[in-house]
Design an enzyme around this catalytic site. Structure first.
Site, PDB file in Angstrom:
ATOM      1  CG  ASP A  77      -3.654   4.009  -3.082  1.00  0.00           C
ATOM      2  OD1 ASP A  77      -3.497   2.835  -2.890  1.00  0.00           O
ATOM      3  OD2 ASP A  77      -3.504   5.007  -2.316  1.00  0.00           O
ATOM      4  CG  ASP A 105      -5.506   1.645   0.120  1.00  0.00           C
ATOM      5  OD1 ASP A 105      -5.217   0.382   0.146  1.00  0.00           O
ATOM      6  OD2 ASP A 105      -4.933   2.892   0.035  1.00  0.00           O
ATOM      7  CG  ASP A 151      -0.028   1.799  -4.073  1.00  0.00           C
ATOM      8  OD1 ASP A 151       0.799   2.994  -2.952  1.00  0.00           O
ATOM      9  OD2 ASP A 151      -0.853   1.102  -4.045  1.00  0.00           O
ATOM     10  N   GLY A 152       2.518   3.680  -3.944  1.00  0.00           N
ATOM     11  CA  GLY A 152       2.828   5.319  -4.077  1.00  0.00           C
ATOM     12  C   GLY A 152       4.337   6.211  -4.180  1.00  0.00           C
ATOM     13  CG  ASP A 203      -1.708   1.115   1.235  1.00  0.00           C
ATOM     14  OD1 ASP A 203      -2.094   1.295  -0.090  1.00  0.00           O
ATOM     15  OD2 ASP A 203      -2.224   1.791   2.274  1.00  0.00           O
ATOM     16  NE  ARG A 230       6.193   9.736  -3.183  1.00  0.00           N
ATOM     17  CZ  ARG A 230       5.257   8.791  -2.728  1.00  0.00           C
ATOM     18  NH1 ARG A 230       3.545   9.083  -3.095  1.00  0.00           N
ATOM     19  NH2 ARG A 230       5.564   7.759  -1.755  1.00  0.00           N
TER      20      ARG A 230
END
Length: 202
Positions: A91, A95, A73-74, A70, A78
């Site tokens: 996302d 979630d 992925d971010g 979780d 970036r």
């Protein structure tokens, strides 16, 4: 105070995994989907734990992997320069479904559906108030007594212990009390976030 404020520490620990993901061409959206699949598997494991407590340990491992992915992925988005509103939407939707299946699995495994309903609404309202603050022009809110990182950590720790130790008090075992915490503290956290946003807008 929540674990979400230490996200920058996790981001540094993720650097090797971010590099590996980008080299393999794994997209952030694919990671988000995999994270949800693991959460769904955790919910199923927790449901099975009503018959065999060792399933709690399997669920705890899956929840830990879900939490790891979780934040991965971010970080990958970036790094690849592909972070977008569409990816953020996917996302957050996944979630929320992940929260639902995990908490529902915990409640169903205990046959505590009413408690599970209150717990899952507390969890969802906490997340809703965090993003709704952003929708009305404020920053996204991660604060309060119990954020998502805190929930995942609590679920992992409590269900790991529950897999090997049978403790109960006042009619609730460890997992039952975990749901009570989500039911009570989740709504308190949502109200904290609402009050903070209300004051900022007033």
């Amino acid at each position: 105070m929540t674990l979400d404020q230490f996200r920058h520490v996790a981001d540094r620990a993720l650097e090797p995994f971010v590099s590996l993901s980008t080299r393999l061409g794994i997209t952030p959206d694919a990671i988000s989907v995999l994270a949800f699949v693991l959460a769904a598997a955790a919910g199923g494991a927790y449901y099975q734990a009503g018959d065999a407590a060792i399933w709690y340990f399997a669920g705890a491992v899956l929840v830990a992997l879900n939490g790891w992915l979780d934040i991965l992925d971010g970080a990958v988005a970036r790094e690849m320069g592909t972070d977008s509103k569409a990816g953020d939407l996917l996302d957050h939707v996944l979630d929320r479904y992940a929260d639902i299946v995990v908490v529902t699995g915990l409640a169903a495994g205990l046959d505590r559906y009413a408690l599970g309903l209150v717990a899952v609404t507390g969890v969802l309202m906490t997340s809703y108030l965090g993003t709704q603050s952003q929708a009305v022009g404020l920053d996204r809110v991660y604060g309060g007594m119990l954020g998502r990182a805190d929930r995942l950590a609590l679920i992992g720790i409590v269900t790991t212990v529950a897999a090997f130790v049978d403790i109960s008090a006042l009619g609730f075992g460890l997992v039952g009390w975990l749901l009570v915490v989500f039911a009570v503290v989740g709504h308190v956290t949502a109200l904290q976030r609402f009050w903070g946003a209300w004051r900022a807008l007033s």
